[in-house]
Design a protein around this motif. Structure first.
Motif, mmCIF file in Angstrom:
data_model
loop_
_atom_site.group_PDB
_atom_site.id
_atom_site.type_symbol
_atom_site.label_atom_id
_atom_site.label_comp_id
_atom_site.label_asym_id
_atom_site.label_seq_id
_atom_site.Cartn_x
_atom_site.Cartn_y
_atom_site.Cartn_z
ATOM 1 N N GLY A 1 0.833 -1.198 0.000
ATOM 2 C CA GLY A 1 0.000 0.000 0.000
ATOM 3 C C GLY A 1 0.868 1.247 0.000
ATOM 4 O O GLY A 1 2.056 1.199 0.344
ATOM 5 N N CYS A 2 0.276 2.356 -0.374
ATOM 6 C CA CYS A 2 1.027 3.615 -0.415
ATOM 7 C C CYS A 2 1.596 3.977 0.952
ATOM 8 O O CYS A 2 2.767 4.364 1.061
ATOM 9 N N ALA A 3 0.782 3.861 1.987
ATOM 10 C CA ALA A 3 1.247 4.193 3.336
ATOM 11 C C ALA A 3 2.370 3.260 3.773
ATOM 12 O O ALA A 3 3.349 3.700 4.402
ATOM 13 N N ASP A 4 2.273 1.975 3.444
ATOM 14 C CA ASP A 4 3.329 1.028 3.804
ATOM 15 C C ASP A 4 4.621 1.332 3.061
ATOM 16 O O ASP A 4 5.711 1.272 3.637
ATOM 17 N N ALA A 5 4.521 1.674 1.784
ATOM 18 C CA ALA A 5 5.713 2.016 1.002
ATOM 19 C C ALA A 5 6.384 3.258 1.584
ATOM 20 O O ALA A 5 7.614 3.312 1.712
ATOM 21 N N GLU A 6 5.591 4.243 1.960
ATOM 22 C CA GLU A 6 6.159 5.445 2.562
ATOM 23 C C GLU A 6 6.699 5.183 3.962
ATOM 24 O O GLU A 6 7.665 5.820 4.375
ATOM 25 N N SER A 7 6.100 4.258 4.684
ATOM 26 C CA SER A 7 6.641 3.886 6.010
ATOM 27 C C SER A 7 8.030 3.294 5.861
ATOM 28 O O SER A 7 8.928 3.581 6.654
ATOM 29 N N TRP A 8 8.213 2.452 4.840
ATOM 30 C CA TRP A 8 9.552 1.934 4.583
ATOM 31 C C TRP A 8 10.490 3.085 4.240
ATOM 32 O O TRP A 8 11.602 3.172 4.768
ATOM 33 N N ALA A 9 10.051 3.975 3.358
ATOM 34 C CA ALA A 9 10.896 5.105 2.951
ATOM 35 C C ALA A 9 11.298 5.953 4.156
ATOM 36 O O ALA A 9 12.410 6.488 4.201
ATOM 37 N N ALA A 10 10.419 6.054 5.124
ATOM 38 C CA ALA A 10 10.686 6.864 6.311
ATOM 39 C C ALA A 10 11.781 6.275 7.198
ATOM 40 O O ALA A 10 12.242 6.923 8.131
ATOM 41 N N THR A 11 12.241 5.070 6.881
ATOM 42 C CA THR A 11 13.376 4.505 7.622
ATOM 43 C C THR A 11 14.698 5.052 7.095
ATOM 44 O O THR A 11 15.749 4.794 7.679
ATOM 45 N N VAL A 12 14.639 5.799 6.002
ATOM 46 C CA VAL A 12 15.837 6.386 5.387
ATOM 47 C C VAL A 12 15.906 7.859 5.805
ATOM 48 O O VAL A 12 14.973 8.621 5.529
ATOM 49 N N PRO A 13 16.975 8.267 6.477
ATOM 50 C CA PRO A 13 17.038 9.636 7.013
ATOM 51 C C PRO A 13 16.784 10.741 5.993
ATOM 52 O O PRO A 13 16.117 11.729 6.311
ATOM 53 N N SER A 14 17.277 10.608 4.787
ATOM 54 C CA SER A 14 17.086 11.686 3.809
ATOM 55 C C SER A 14 15.611 11.892 3.467
ATOM 56 O O SER A 14 15.184 12.999 3.149
ATOM 57 N N TRP A 15 14.821 10.839 3.520
ATOM 58 C CA TRP A 15 13.385 10.935 3.239
ATOM 59 C C TRP A 15 12.676 11.726 4.340
ATOM 60 O O TRP A 15 11.830 12.569 4.067
ATOM 61 N N VAL A 16 13.041 11.439 5.573
ATOM 62 C CA VAL A 16 12.369 12.048 6.724
ATOM 63 C C VAL A 16 12.454 13.572 6.674
ATOM 64 O O VAL A 16 11.508 14.265 7.054
ATOM 65 N N ASN A 17 13.551 14.097 6.184
ATOM 66 C CA ASN A 17 13.763 15.539 6.158
ATOM 67 C C ASN A 17 13.268 16.203 4.878
ATOM 68 O O ASN A 17 13.516 17.392 4.669
#
Length: 120
Positions: A52-68
């Motif tokens: 799902g979109c939210a799950d894909a973004e949750s994975w991405a949020a484990t990468v510091p550059s994404w969070v910022n």
């Protein structure tokens, strides 16, 4: 998208060799930009793979550059990727492009939800 990080920009499953280690190959589209771009290229691929979109973004949020990264930048990227894939689908049809374009559009709709867009 300005930045000085080395980007691969073609995060296709065909470009990952998996063994004792994972190797990212075929750097034909390498360029410089912000580190979060390669992570963002993987989000529609994860959606295409059934996440799902939210799950894909949750994975991405484990990468510091994404969070910022701002919501505005992520939305601009989602618009660009969706448009590029839709254009490629029309001008250079291939069996995989329909599903990838659909995944990019789903992510774009998810990104554009008003409460998400204005939350950061």
């Amino acid at each position: 998208m300005a930045g000085d990080d080395l980007l691969h920009t073609d995060m296709s499953p065909l470009n990952f060799l998996i063994g004792d280690r994972v190797w990212l190959v075929d750097w034909a589209w390498a360029c410089r930009g912000p580190a979060w771009i390669d992570v963002a290229f993987l989000v529609p691929r994860l959606i295409h793979a059934g996440h799902g979109c939210a799950d894909a973004e949750s994975w991405a949020a484990t990468v510091p550059s994404w969070v910022n990264t701002s919501n505005e930048a992520l939305l601009a990227f989602a618009v660009a990727v969706s448009g590029i894939w839709a254009y490629k689908r029309r001008t250079d049809p291939a069996p995989h492009r329909d599903e990838l374009t659909d995944a990019a559009r789903r992510w774009l709709r998810h990104r554009f939800e008003p409460r998400r867009f204005w939350s950061r």
